[in-house]
Every structure is written in structure tokens, then in C-alpha cells.
Design a protein around this motif. Structure first.
Motif, PDB file in Angstrom:
ATOM      1  N   ALA A 134      43.920  41.110  51.873  1.00 52.57           N
ATOM      2  CA  ALA A 134      43.149  40.978  51.943  1.00 52.57           C
ATOM      3  C   ALA A 134      41.993  41.353  50.346  1.00 52.57           C
ATOM      4  O   ALA A 134      41.593  41.545  49.783  1.00 52.57           O
ATOM      5  CB  ALA A 134      42.649  41.964  52.826  1.00 52.57           C
ATOM      6  N   TRP A 135      42.739  43.061  49.659  1.00 52.71           N
ATOM      7  CA  TRP A 135      42.172  43.658  49.073  1.00 52.71           C
ATOM      8  C   TRP A 135      42.501  42.785  47.225  1.00 52.71           C
ATOM      9  O   TRP A 135      41.712  42.628  46.911  1.00 52.71           O
ATOM     10  CB  TRP A 135      43.664  45.114  48.930  1.00 52.71           C
ATOM     11  N   SER A 136      44.056  42.873  47.458  1.00 49.75           N
ATOM     12  CA  SER A 136      44.039  41.780  46.516  1.00 49.75           C
ATOM     13  C   SER A 136      42.922  39.954  46.054  1.00 49.75           C
ATOM     14  O   SER A 136      42.931  40.107  45.231  1.00 49.75           O
ATOM     15  CB  SER A 136      45.445  41.092  46.813  1.00 49.75           C
ATOM     16  N   ALA A 137      43.060  39.715  47.700  1.00 52.28           N
ATOM     17  CA  ALA A 137      42.174  38.603  47.477  1.00 52.28           C
ATOM     18  C   ALA A 137      40.784  38.748  47.106  1.00 52.28           C
ATOM     19  O   ALA A 137      40.002  38.165  46.369  1.00 52.28           O
ATOM     20  CB  ALA A 137      42.170  38.082  48.856  1.00 52.28           C
ATOM     21  N   ALA A 138      40.141  40.239  48.069  1.00 51.15           N
ATOM     22  CA  ALA A 138      38.525  40.596  47.178  1.00 51.15           C
ATOM     23  C   ALA A 138      39.121  40.896  45.723  1.00 51.15           C
ATOM     24  O   ALA A 138      38.355  39.716  44.929  1.00 51.15           O
ATOM     25  CB  ALA A 138      38.626  41.652  48.061  1.00 51.15           C
ATOM     26  N   ALA A 139      39.808  41.768  45.291  1.00 49.39           N
ATOM     27  CA  ALA A 139      40.012  41.998  43.766  1.00 49.39           C
ATOM     28  C   ALA A 139      40.510  39.972  42.682  1.00 49.39           C
ATOM     29  O   ALA A 139      39.467  39.956  42.053  1.00 49.39           O
ATOM     30  CB  ALA A 139      40.964  42.447  42.935  1.00 49.39           C
ATOM     31  N   LEU A 140      41.278  39.176  43.767  1.00 49.15           N
ATOM     32  CA  LEU A 140      41.239  37.913  42.569  1.00 49.15           C
ATOM     33  C   LEU A 140      39.870  37.331  42.525  1.00 49.15           C
ATOM     34  O   LEU A 140      39.195  36.652  41.638  1.00 49.15           O
ATOM     35  CB  LEU A 140      42.122  37.134  43.165  1.00 49.15           C
ATOM     36  N   THR A 141      39.153  37.150  43.821  1.00 53.26           N
ATOM     37  CA  THR A 141      37.860  35.997  43.735  1.00 53.26           C
ATOM     38  C   THR A 141      36.816  37.304  42.525  1.00 53.26           C
ATOM     39  O   THR A 141      36.410  35.841  42.156  1.00 53.26           O
ATOM     40  CB  THR A 141      37.516  36.370  45.429  1.00 53.26           C
ATOM     41  N   SER A 142      37.023  38.620  43.043  1.00 53.85           N
ATOM     42  CA  SER A 142      36.023  39.233  41.995  1.00 53.85           C
ATOM     43  C   SER A 142      36.070  38.915  40.490  1.00 53.85           C
ATOM     44  O   SER A 142      35.237  38.458  39.655  1.00 53.85           O
ATOM     45  CB  SER A 142      35.814  40.645  42.729  1.00 53.85           C
ATOM     46  N   GLY A 143      37.652  38.527  40.617  1.00 50.15           N
ATOM     47  CA  GLY A 143      37.977  38.816  38.915  1.00 50.15           C
ATOM     48  C   GLY A 143      37.658  37.115  38.289  1.00 50.15           C
ATOM     49  O   GLY A 143      36.832  36.906  37.591  1.00 50.15           O
ATOM     50  N   VAL A 144      37.755  36.173  39.694  1.00 50.77           N
ATOM     51  CA  VAL A 144      37.534  34.495  39.330  1.00 50.77           C
ATOM     52  C   VAL A 144      35.979  34.576  38.756  1.00 50.77           C
ATOM     53  O   VAL A 144      35.224  33.943  37.847  1.00 50.77           O
ATOM     54  CB  VAL A 144      37.906  33.874  40.415  1.00 50.77           C
ATOM     55  N   VAL A 145      35.275  35.180  39.884  1.00 49.02           N
ATOM     56  CA  VAL A 145      33.798  35.159  39.936  1.00 49.02           C
ATOM     57  C   VAL A 145      33.397  35.187  38.371  1.00 49.02           C
ATOM     58  O   VAL A 145      32.778  34.935  37.809  1.00 49.02           O
ATOM     59  CB  VAL A 145      32.830  36.311  40.909  1.00 49.02           C
ATOM     60  N   VAL A 146      33.965  37.147  37.872  1.00 45.54           N
ATOM     61  CA  VAL A 146      33.570  37.516  36.941  1.00 45.54           C
ATOM     62  C   VAL A 146      34.054  36.543  35.448  1.00 45.54           C
ATOM     63  O   VAL A 146      32.664  36.387  34.714  1.00 45.54           O
ATOM     64  CB  VAL A 146      33.795  39.199  36.659  1.00 45.54           C
ATOM     65  N   LEU A 147      34.743  36.202  35.798  1.00 47.75           N
ATOM     66  CA  LEU A 147      35.765  35.999  34.367  1.00 47.75           C
ATOM     67  C   LEU A 147      35.002  33.656  34.106  1.00 47.75           C
ATOM     68  O   LEU A 147      34.399  34.062  32.929  1.00 47.75           O
ATOM     69  CB  LEU A 147      37.066  35.339  34.943  1.00 47.75           C
ATOM     70  N   ARG A 148      34.898  33.683  35.253  1.00 43.84           N
ATOM     71  CA  ARG A 148      33.381  32.204  35.360  1.00 43.84           C
ATOM     72  C   ARG A 148      32.103  32.765  34.857  1.00 43.84           C
ATOM     73  O   ARG A 148      31.587  32.217  34.074  1.00 43.84           O
ATOM     74  CB  ARG A 148      33.143  32.051  36.461  1.00 43.84           C
ATOM     75  N   THR A 149      31.754  33.431  34.845  1.00 37.92           N
ATOM     76  CA  THR A 149      30.433  34.439  34.533  1.00 37.92           C
ATOM     77  C   THR A 149      30.165  35.000  33.504  1.00 37.92           C
ATOM     78  O   THR A 149      28.684  34.550  32.726  1.00 37.92           O
ATOM     79  CB  THR A 149      29.407  35.142  36.091  1.00 37.92           C
ATOM     80  N   ARG A 150      30.659  35.198  32.822  1.00 40.43           N
ATOM     81  CA  ARG A 150      30.526  36.651  31.950  1.00 40.43           C
ATOM     82  C   ARG A 150      31.147  35.987  31.068  1.00 40.43           C
ATOM     83  O   ARG A 150      31.926  35.470  30.635  1.00 40.43           O
ATOM     84  CB  ARG A 150      31.105  37.643  32.077  1.00 40.43           C
ATOM     85  N   ASP A 151      30.351  36.195  29.691  1.00 41.03           N
ATOM     86  CA  ASP A 151      31.142  36.053  28.362  1.00 41.03           C
ATOM     87  C   ASP A 151      32.183  36.486  27.929  1.00 41.03           C
ATOM     88  O   ASP A 151      32.376  37.621  28.225  1.00 41.03           O
ATOM     89  CB  ASP A 151      29.970  36.018  27.386  1.00 41.03           C
ATOM     90  N   ALA A 152      33.018  35.711  27.430  1.00 40.85           N
ATOM     91  CA  ALA A 152      34.916  36.575  27.350  1.00 40.85           C
ATOM     92  C   ALA A 152      34.108  37.737  25.968  1.00 40.85           C
ATOM     93  O   ALA A 152      34.176  37.143  25.141  1.00 40.85           O
ATOM     94  CB  ALA A 152      35.664  35.761  27.066  1.00 40.85           C
TER      95      ALA A 152
END
Lengths: 506, 258
Positions: free
Chosen positions: B240-258
Motif C-alpha cells: 500500500a505504501w508503494s502504491a501510494a508513492a507510485l500514484t503520487s509519483g505519477v500525479v506529480v510527474l504528469r502535472t509538474r514541469d520537468a
């Protein structure tokens, strides 16, 4: 062609100075102008405070029975079976001990014979039956021969007699209590004299105590039975009825009797058989499992440590990543001095942040613990100061270690992991309940985790059996010696980093 | 997707550090297991102890190197600016992230299997010499034993979950030192903090929720009733921790400027 004399251009600026003070100033400027690093240091201090807060508010022992304290205010265990009567004025009491047998639990409600090295049976004169009151006692023990003890902390060895029957005598003259031992009841050896304020009438008689014995990595309750004979009162003391009583039966430091045993005494034709459990001794971790220590309050040191290590590694690796190191080394070509300046600035900042965090954490933690009814092992104010300064020094040494490892590795991820694993992992392994005591002591002697010894406040007593392991807040090294181990690692890695920095192309 | 995977695999393969980290992970895991198994002793029949867990304790150290590997896969792209090239070549950011996750999981699973099996072998070799013999109630470690098999497979799974957790955190934090600090804090601090929490319910809750103390219950083969959380549920907590981290990673990666 006429050439006039050309005056070379000279800058109006004064010569730059390249003293060490300038180097320190430039490193301090680099450090304090990066907001993340200052925040990191503040976070480290805050972690110490937050964990102290968490430890404080999560513990609630209001209404727990009070911890008994001895004449000096120190926590004590004072639980034993006492066959006593009031004794007024001066006199003496003599007895022979013909047997002392101990049992430890085996399974539920079963007992088997066992060896309890500090099982005690003998004579005691005590101010009253109140827990923690002054006393003097002479006793035979499970495997430490005849001892005379008083004031909970003092322990004297008497002659060890091979004979099964050992004779003991206590004599009172004013405030002086003298203990004697003999192998045959004729030739007496004086074991020691102690001076006590007992009042005109004291309680005196036979006692049996049987402390928890160490088994593997834990402790187990025990019970002991002694056979006494030839009990006689002399001098001004005259015999009345003997009354049996468990002293301190409800005390938080008393683990109770292993079932089905219970404290008792029987008397038949001059022979007393007394069964008792407990101990008369200074309190240790296992006798007061719910009590707290300064080390417990400062557990946030681990969290603070991680923040400090991250900032420290970044302080050098960022220079490599941003190529600032080229500018730094051009401005100050003596590379060893650059590293030293960085270490001093970083160490000083960490020390200040760590000290602030530790002082606030200790004050807050102690106050919260007391208001929640948690008993804290008492410490002197100089010990408290040592723990606060030591915690700050621990963090500062860790920061220098991380800086040096960062300079050697040049990448921050590796440096941060190495230092955290070197300091935190040994502690985690030591905290594993299955870790054998010897291995745990070795780990806290040779690894950087030895530095946590600087936070220890508990004292090891040779006359009390207890698992004296780092897991129970007893470290093998003295406080400053433990810190010196970490400082040694920091200095050694700083030296290696200086050599590497000098040899290697930046 | 297959080109993205191929690109990530090439990046991982052609740099020296991932290979060294994986070899280091195997070495550290086996070394700690060997050290721990050679200090525990069993003097007589009926001595307690969980031989499988002793043999697999090296995972507590190995996971730190897995975390470095996963963090570097992300943060090295940010620190060198490579991330912009990567995202230009493959504009679907979720695809990039998934490709990275799959490659890292793959190599960690392979290296983790080697590390865990080697640790078990080391334990099988050392523990009988320390008194953990069949006559003392400890049969030889074997994968034929269901609980040991569960502990072994679970430990490999645990290492891959730690890799995924680290990837997610690294994407959110971007800086390698800070990411590593956060990950190691998340793994190592809760067991230490649990010791000072006086309220048993809070303490229990922390042990059930923390990624390391919950996940590593999968290594237990004795005293299963006294675990803070049952083994698969514990590994589930780590997942669950990994899933939460991955989800936030995807969200941040999609919404944030690289």
C-alpha cells in the motif's frame, strides 16, 4: 618612436585576504544562504522535540503505584519476606543458615530447581517495614558467598565458607550496626560496620529475597526457601513473637511470586523455614520496566540524525553537482583547508541546532512524563547537561562523517545511505530482541552507534543481575568513550577525504 | 511501450553504478545474514528462535541499497537534465514512469532472488554449527517447508516493493540525498520510535502500518500468533505504501514541469 612610460593598471580594490577566517566566512555564507539546508537543520532540532512530545503524550501512567525510593532519593527495589519483631535499644541477633534453595518457573504453574546467584537469606535490621527505609543486612547468597549490604547501594563481601551451615550475626550499638560471619558459630569474622539512623526501636529478624534471574535475553521470576536454626537474641534485645510479612508486595518494582509459590514462614522446634521473593537493591531497568530515561526522551536523535546527514552530504556534493567546487578550489587552492573549513562550519551549525533541540526536548519530555505520572530514573543536573551536550556532539560528529563520506563519494545518495546505515542499522540490530548480549555489546563498541552511549543515564550494579544490554539502555562503553568512537570515525574519514581531495582532479 | 522499456533498460545497463549497487546489495544482504547467524546460539533442545528469520535478516540492510538504486534511476536524470531528453523522446510521462518501474523491479527481483537464496544457504550452512540442529528442534532450512518458502518469496517481493516505494518518493522529491533520507527514515525510524511510545495501542498501530516492520513479518515462521500483523497483510501494508508513492509519483510527474 617615442614611447612614454606606461603605468600598469592597478585595481583600486584592496588586496583580497586568504586567511582561514575568510574561508570560514565564505563557507558559512554558502551554508546559510541555502534555505533548504537551514530548514534541514531546523527540522533536525524539531525532530528531537517532536519525538519527545510523542513519547510524553503517548504515555499515561497516572494512578500507578509510587516507585519506592531509598535514603538518597534513588529508586530501589525493597521486596522480601520478613520474619520480624520490634527490637529496642542495643543488642545482637544470631542465626545459622543451613540451606538456601531457589526455584524458577517451568511452564505454567510449575517450578523447577534453579540457580539464582543473588538469592539472599539472612538477618536484617530495618527502620520499619516501609519500602525504602534504611537497613543493614548480613546474608548468604546463591553463589556470591556471605555479603553485608546497606543503604541499597552498598555491598561488602564476607568470608566464603565451604561449610553448608553458615552462621550470621548482626549487632547494634547506638547507630553502628556490625555484621559478623562464622563457619561454626564459634570463630567469628567481622564483615563490616555501617552507621544508620534507625530510631530507638527498629524492626529486625530473618529475611529471604529472590530476585529475577537472567535467562537467555530476558528475566524470569524466582522464589527461594531458606532454613534457619539457632536463632537467638542477645544483649538488650529480648524475644517476643515473630511475625511474617511480605515487604513491598504491591510495589511496581516487584514481579511477584512465580505461581504456585507464595511468601511464608513456618517454625518447628527452633527451625525456621522461610520462603521469599523480590530483592533489596537499587532499581534497574528490569525491575522498573515502565520507568523512562533521558535516552528514551531523546529517541528523536535518530530522526534528527537523518536530516543532519542529508544536509551534511549535500553541503559537499552540491558543490560537485553545480561545479561550484572548481570556483571554490580556485579561490582557495589549499584543498585540505577548504574541507576543514566546511567541517568546522557544518559541525558548529549542527552542534548549535542539536543542543537547542536536545535542551528543549529534555525539558519538555521530563515535564510531560511527570504530568502523565511516568517515573523517570533520576539524574543529576550535570548528567543532564552531559546528555544534552553529548547529543549535540553526536549529531555534529555525524555531520562531519557525512561531509567526509560525501567528499569521498562525490554523490549524495551513496554518502547518505552509508552514514545512516553505519549509525542507525547497528542500533536497529541491537534492538532486535533475539540479538545475543555479547554481539549487541560488540556492535555498540566498534560501530558508530557506540556514540549513543553518551545518552545513557543508568548505572550497572555488580550486585544486581539484569540483562545489561544496549537494548535496555546499558551501553558497554562510558558515555564520552562511546562518543569518541564516532568522533574517531569522523576524523579518520575527514583525513581520508582530505587526501583524496588533494590527489584527485576536482 | 516496448521502445520505452528498451530505452530504460539501455540506460540502466550502460552505466556502471546500477550493477555495482546490485552486487553490493547481494553482498550486504548475505554478509549481514552471515554475521547474524554466526552470533545466535542454541544451547539445548527447546531453545526458541526463528532460524528462517535469522537467515533473512540481511534484507534489512540490502533494502537500503535497493533504495539507492531506485532513487538514482530517477534523480540522476533530474540532476543531469536528462529527464528533458527522456520526456521529449517519450512524451507520455506515465509510460516513461511505468517503463522505469518495470526495469527496476525486474533487476531488483533478479538480484533480490540471488541475495535471499544465498542468505538462506548461508543460514543453512552456519546455523547447525550454532546448535540449531534437528535434535534441538530446528530442522535444516529448506524451501520444501511452506513457511520458509513463504518467507523467502515474501522477502524477494518485499525488496521489489521497496524499489517501487523509492521510485515514487524519488519522483516527488527529485533530489537524491533528500529522497534517500526520506526513504530510510520511513523504513528505519518507526521500529525505533515504537519503543518509546507508551500507549500500547499506538505502538501496535505503528508496527502494523510502518512499511518495514509490517512488511518483514512475512519472514516470520515461529510465534505467528504474536506478530503485530499477519504476514501477508503486513506485506500488503508495504504494498500500500508503494502504491501510494507510485500514484503520487505519477500525479506529480504528469502535472509538474520537468
Amino acid at each position: 618612436m617615442v614611447t612614454g612610460s606606461v603605468t600598469p593598471y592597478r585595481s583600486g580594490q584592496r588586496d583580497g585576504r586568504d586567511g582561514f577566517a575568510q574561508l570560514l566566512h565564505s563557507e558559512w555564507t554558502k551554508f546559510h544562504t541555502v534555505r533548504g539546508w537551514m530548514l534541514g537543520m531546523a527540522a533536525a532540532a524539531l525532530m528531537l522535540v517532536l519525538v519527545a512530545l510523542l513519547a510524553g503524550i503517548s504515555s499515561d501512567q497516572r494512578g500507578a503505584p509510587a516507585v519506592p525510593t531509598g535514603p538518597g532519593g534513588e529508586p530501589v527495589t525493597d521486596n522480601f519476606y520478613f520474619v520480624h519483631q520490634p527490637l529496642t535499644g542495643d543488642g545482637s541477633i544470631t542465626v545459622s543458615v543451613s540451606g538456601l534453595d531457589s526455584s524458577v518457573p517451568e511452564g505454567l504453574g510449575e517450578l523447577r530447581p534453579g540457580v539464582v546467584p543473588w538469592a539472599k537469606a539472612g538477618l536484617i535490621v530495618k527502620e520499619s517495614t516501609r519500602e525504602g527505609s534504611p537497613y543493614a543486612a548480613i546474608m548468604v547468597t546463591g553463589s556470591h558467598g556471605v555479603r553485608m549490604q546497606d543503604g541499597y547501594l552498598n555491598d561488602r563481601a564476607g568470608p566464603v565458607s565451604a561449610a553448608a551451615v553458615r552462621w550470621l550475626r548482626l549487632e547494634r550499638s547506638g547507630d553502628a550496626i556490625t555484621g559478623y560471619a562464622s563457619a561454626d558459630g564459634k570463630d567469628w569474622t567481622r564483615v563490616g560496620t555501617v552507621h544508620l539512623e534507625l530510631g530507638p526501636t527498629a524492626q529486625g529478624g530473618l529475611f529471604v529475597a529472590s530476585p529475577q534471574s537472567v535467562e537467555g535475553m530476558g528475566t524470569t521470576a524466582s522464589v527461594s526457601t531458606a532454613t534457619f536454626g539457632d536463632l537467638r537474641l542477645q544483649g538488650g534485645w529480648t524475644g517476643r513473637n515473630w511475625a511474617g510479612e511480605q515487604v513491598g508486595g504491591e510495589s511496581p518494582s516487584f514481579a511477584g511470586y512465580p505461581p504456585p509459590a507464595a511468601g511464608s514462614f513456618t517454625r518447628s522446634s527452633g527451625t525456621f523455614t522461610v520462603t521469599g521473593a523480590g530483592d533489596i537493591a537499587p532499581a534497574v531497568r528490569y525491575s522498573l520496566p515502565t520507568a523512562g530515561t533521558l535516552g528514551n526522551i531523546l529517541t528523536g536523535t535518530f530522526a534528527g540524525l537523518i536530516a543532519v546527514v542529508v544536509v551534511a552530504a549535500l553541503f559537499i556534493t552540491t558543490e560537485y553537482r553545480k561545479k561550484l567546487i572548481l570556483v571554490t578550489l580556485t579561490a582557495s587552492p589549499k584543498r585540505g583547508r577548504v574541507l576543514l573549513a566546511k567541517a568546522i562550519v557544518l559541525g558548529a551549525v549542527t552542534f548549535v541546532a542539536g543542543l537547542a533541540g536536545a535542551v528543549v526536548a529534555i525539558q519538555l519530555g521530563e515535564r510531560l512524563a511527570r504530568s502523565n505520572g511516568v517515573y523517570l530514573f533520576p539524574v543529576t543536573s550535570s548528567t543532564e547537561l552531559r546528555v544534552a551536550l553529548g547529543t549535540a556532539a553526536l549529531l555534529a560528529a555525524a555531520s562531519v562523517l557525512a561531509l567526509s563520506v560525501g567528499a569521498i563519494f562525490r554523490t549524495s545518495a551513496g554518502a547518505v545511505t552509508t552514514v545512516i546505515a553505519a549509525i542507525v542499522l547497528p542500533y536497529l540490530l541491537v534492538a532486535n530482541p533475539f540479538m545475543p548480549a555479547d554481539a549487541a555489546r560488540l556492535l555498540t563498541r566498534v560501530t558508530p552507534a557506540a556514540a549513543f552511549a553518551v545518552q545513557q543515564t543508568l548505572v550497572q550494579y555488580p550486585q544486581v543481575e539484569n540483562p545489561y544490554t544496549p537494548y535496555n539502555d546499558y551501553y558497554p562503553l562510558a558515555p564520552w568513550a562511546g562518543l569518541a568512537v564516532l568522533a574517531g570515525y569522523a576524523v579518520a574519514s575527514l583525513a581520508i577525504a582530505a587526501v583524496v581531495l588533494r590527489r584527485r582532479d576536482a | 511501450m516496448s521502445t520505452a522499456l528498451h530505452a530504460e533498460w539501455t540506460k540502466l545497463r550502460t552505466v556502471a553504478s546500477p550493477l555495482w549497487l546490485l552486487l553490493g546489495m547481494i553482498a550486504a544482504t548475505v554478509a549481514l545474514s552471515a554475521g547474524a547467524t554466526s552470533v545466535v546460539t542454541c544451547a539445548a533442545a527447546g531453545c526458541g528462535g526463528d532460524v528462517t528469520r535469522y537467515s533473512l535478516i540481511g534484507v534489512e540492510l540490502g533494502q537500503a541499497l535497493v533504495a539507492i538504486l531506485a532513487v538514482l534511476v530517477i534523480s540522476s536524470e533530474y540532476s543531469s537534465g536528462m529527464i528533458r531528453t527522456t520526456l521529449t523522446a517519450v512524451p507520455r510521462r506515465t509510460t516513461v514512469f511505468a517503463a522505469k518501474a518495470i526495469t527496476v523491479t525486474g533487476v531488483v527481483a533478479v538480484a533480490g532472488t540471488i541475495a535471499v537464496l544465498a542468505s538462506l544457504l548461508v543460514g543453512r550452512f552456519i546455523l547447525p554449527r550454532q546448535g540449531f540442529t534437528a535434535s534441538h528442534g530446528h530442522p535444516v532450512l529448506s524451501l520444501a517447508d511452506g513457511l520458509t518458502l513463504r518467507a523467502t518469496a515474501g522477502s524477494i517481493l518485499y525488496l521489489t516493493l521497496i524499489a517501487l516505494l523509492s521510485l515514487g518518493i524519488a519522483v516527488v522529491v527529485r533530489d537524491s540525498a533528500t529522497s534517500i533520507g526520506v526513504i530510510l527514515g520511513l523504513l528505519y525510524l518507526p521500529p525505533i520510535l515504537a519503543q518509546v511510545i507508551g500507549n500500547p495501542h499506538w505502538q501496535h498501530l505503528l508496527q502494523r502500518l510502518a512499511p518495514m516492520s509490517a512488511g518483514l513479518t512475512i519472514q516470520a515462521t515461529t510465534n505467528l500468533n504474536s506478530l503485530p500483523i499477519c504476514p501477508w497483510a503486513g506485506l500488503g501494508a508495504t504494498a500500500a505504501w508503494s502504491a501510494a508513492a507510485l500514484t503520487s509519483g505519477v500525479v506529480v510527474l504528469r502535472t509538474r514541469d520537468a
